[in-house]
Each structure stands twice: as C-alpha cells, then as structure tokens.
Write a protein that holds these residues in place. Sequence first.
Motif, PDB file in Angstrom:
ATOM      1  N   GLU A 114       0.777  -1.235   0.080  1.00  0.00           N
ATOM      2  CA  GLU A 114       0.144   0.343  -0.145  1.00  0.00           C
ATOM      3  C   GLU A 114       0.695   1.142   0.101  1.00  0.00           C
ATOM      4  OE1 GLU A 114      -3.331   0.466  -0.481  1.00  0.00           O
ATOM      5  OE2 GLU A 114      -3.713  -1.681  -0.393  1.00  0.00           O
ATOM      6  N   GLN A 115       1.887   1.142   0.816  1.00  0.00           N
ATOM      7  CA  GLN A 115       2.726   2.439   0.699  1.00  0.00           C
ATOM      8  C   GLN A 115       3.578   2.504  -0.373  1.00  0.00           C
ATOM      9  OE1 GLN A 115       4.052   0.934   4.507  1.00  0.00           O
ATOM     10  NE2 GLN A 115       2.456   1.702   5.498  1.00  0.00           N
ATOM     11  N   ASP A 116       3.973   1.609  -0.871  1.00  0.00           N
ATOM     12  CA  ASP A 116       4.501   1.483  -2.193  1.00  0.00           C
ATOM     13  C   ASP A 116       3.713   2.401  -3.345  1.00  0.00           C
ATOM     14  OD1 ASP A 116       6.774   0.322  -1.538  1.00  0.00           O
ATOM     15  OD2 ASP A 116       6.212  -1.694  -2.451  1.00  0.00           O
ATOM     16  N   LYS A 117       2.443   1.983  -3.352  1.00  0.00           N
ATOM     17  CA  LYS A 117       1.442   2.744  -4.187  1.00  0.00           C
ATOM     18  C   LYS A 117       1.323   4.085  -3.971  1.00  0.00           C
ATOM     19  CE  LYS A 117      -1.726   2.555  -7.334  1.00  0.00           C
ATOM     20  NZ  LYS A 117      -1.345   2.172  -8.894  1.00  0.00           N
ATOM     21  N   ALA A 118       1.318   4.246  -2.501  1.00  0.00           N
ATOM     22  CA  ALA A 118       1.179   5.870  -2.232  1.00  0.00           C
ATOM     23  C   ALA A 118       2.324   6.693  -2.635  1.00  0.00           C
ATOM     24  CB  ALA A 118       1.158   5.885  -0.814  1.00  0.00           C
ATOM     25  N   VAL A 119       3.737   5.863  -2.647  1.00  0.00           N
ATOM     26  CA  VAL A 119       4.837   6.783  -3.317  1.00  0.00           C
ATOM     27  C   VAL A 119       4.609   6.892  -4.776  1.00  0.00           C
ATOM     28  CG1 VAL A 119       7.400   6.356  -3.350  1.00  0.00           C
ATOM     29  CG2 VAL A 119       6.172   5.995  -1.200  1.00  0.00           C
ATOM     30  N   GLU A 120       4.322   5.955  -5.247  1.00  0.00           N
ATOM     31  CA  GLU A 120       4.153   6.103  -6.809  1.00  0.00           C
ATOM     32  C   GLU A 120       3.274   6.970  -7.103  1.00  0.00           C
ATOM     33  OE1 GLU A 120       1.842   3.130 -10.094  1.00  0.00           O
ATOM     34  OE2 GLU A 120       2.819   2.167  -8.363  1.00  0.00           O
ATOM     35  N   LEU A 121       2.072   7.107  -6.392  1.00  0.00           N
ATOM     36  CA  LEU A 121       0.876   8.075  -6.979  1.00  0.00           C
ATOM     37  C   LEU A 121       1.569   9.538  -6.360  1.00  0.00           C
ATOM     38  CD1 LEU A 121      -2.098   6.179  -5.783  1.00  0.00           C
ATOM     39  CD2 LEU A 121      -1.636   6.690  -7.782  1.00  0.00           C
ATOM     40  N   ARG A 122       2.066   9.776  -5.281  1.00  0.00           N
ATOM     41  CA  ARG A 122       2.382  11.182  -4.907  1.00  0.00           C
ATOM     42  C   ARG A 122       3.977  10.993  -4.279  1.00  0.00           C
ATOM     43  NH1 ARG A 122      -0.788  14.900  -0.592  1.00  0.00           N
ATOM     44  NH2 ARG A 122       0.456  16.731  -0.859  1.00  0.00           N
ATOM     45  N   PRO A 123       5.036  11.056  -5.097  1.00  0.00           N
ATOM     46  CA  PRO A 123       6.572  10.990  -4.755  1.00  0.00           C
ATOM     47  C   PRO A 123       6.544  12.025  -3.542  1.00  0.00           C
ATOM     48  CG  PRO A 123       6.235  10.686  -6.984  1.00  0.00           C
ATOM     49  CD  PRO A 123       4.756  11.281  -6.385  1.00  0.00           C
ATOM     50  N   GLY A 124       5.985  13.160  -3.441  1.00  0.00           N
ATOM     51  CA  GLY A 124       6.279  14.154  -2.510  1.00  0.00           C
ATOM     52  C   GLY A 124       5.649  14.099  -1.066  1.00  0.00           C
TER      53      GLY A 124
END
Length: 217
Positions: free
Chosen positions: A89-99
């Motif tokens: 899930e956190q990988d997906k969050a980073v992918e969607l919004r790297p900042g």
Amino acid sequence: YRAALRDFDRATQIDPDFSSALLCRGAMHQTIGNLDEALLDLAKALEREPDLAEAHASYGMARQLRGGRLADAGKWDEAIREWDAAVAEQDKAVELRPGLAYSYTARASSRVSRAAWLDRSGRAAEARRERDDAVRDCGLAIDRSPSFAGAFMNRGIVLDALGNHSAAIEDHTRAVDLDSGSAPARFNRGRSYDGSGDIELARLKARNHLSAGEARK
C-alpha cells in the motif's frame, strides 16, 4: 476527537461517496486505536478514489498496526501477511505522490516490523536489509519535509537497532530541536546514549525526558 468524528460522520451521511471525509475519519480512528473502523473507512475511501495517495499510506499504516497486534498475540504468520500488504500500500502511495513524506515514514515502520519477523525466523541478513531500506525511506521523507521531526526520530530508532548509536543521537537531537516538547524524542535519545555506553549522558537525557513530561502536565 469526538467532535471531529461527529462532523466526519455527518459529512459521510450527506455524501456517502465523500472520499476525503472517509479518509479523515479513518485516519482519526487509527490515531485513537480503533483499527477495525479505520480499515473499513480507508478501504471505502480507496473504493471511491483508488488514486488517493494519502488513503493508501494510511491504509498501509493501519495494516501495519494490525500486524503488530497479531504478532503480540503470537500469530506471526498472519502478522507478516499484514506487513507485506502494508508495504504494498505504501509503495502505491509513493508511486502516486512521490512528494508525500508520510508515505515514506509509514513504509519505514512496516519494514521495521518485517525485520522483526525475519529476525525471529533466523534470517538476520534479510532483516538488516529491511532496516537499511527503512533508514533510506526516512531519509527520503526528510528530503521532502526537512522539518518532519518524526522522520528524524524514526530514523534514529532504526539506526539504534543497526548499532549506529552516534548517528542515532544526531537524528534524535534534530528531532528534539524541531519539537522540543516531544518526550519520545528525548527518551529515544537517552536510549541511544545508553546504547553507546555513555551512561552519564544517558541518565541526563532520561532526566530531561521526565522533565519534558512534567512540563506538559
């Protein structure tokens, strides 16, 4: 918390598809320890808005915490499944919004939990790699939000686990500088001094930790 939850409840009654309200209510349930309610709200938010990075990060954190409860109950096989799902899930969050700095610290926490399972399984080298990745995640969070005291403190905790007490002390000191009222930051710095073998400094920092706690009463 109750007043905020009432407003979030009302917002979702008016608009059941209001993903931001579901996200905020889920995050608040997570903060106060209502993990079942948090997971339900965050899953609903993602059903309505699958690309909402904050919801992926928070949902991952809730699953990481649920994994911790399972581990405490001795259900390690179930716990590792939760931690694996949390990292995804956190990988997906980073992918969607790297900042989004929170995504990196949340992923770091999940990596540390996985490291505990690997230690228990006798896989020390893999556990170290998880902790090394957690340190890098905290660094990425700091790059994106240099005043994020929690990222410095979390990195310090992982560095302690890796035996790098001097670097941990630096990070905890930075966390204290950014949030002087944080008793956990002071406490963890005291533990780092203790781990480094500097007993007198450890005692001093422990006293400072107690003083900070008293000041807030």
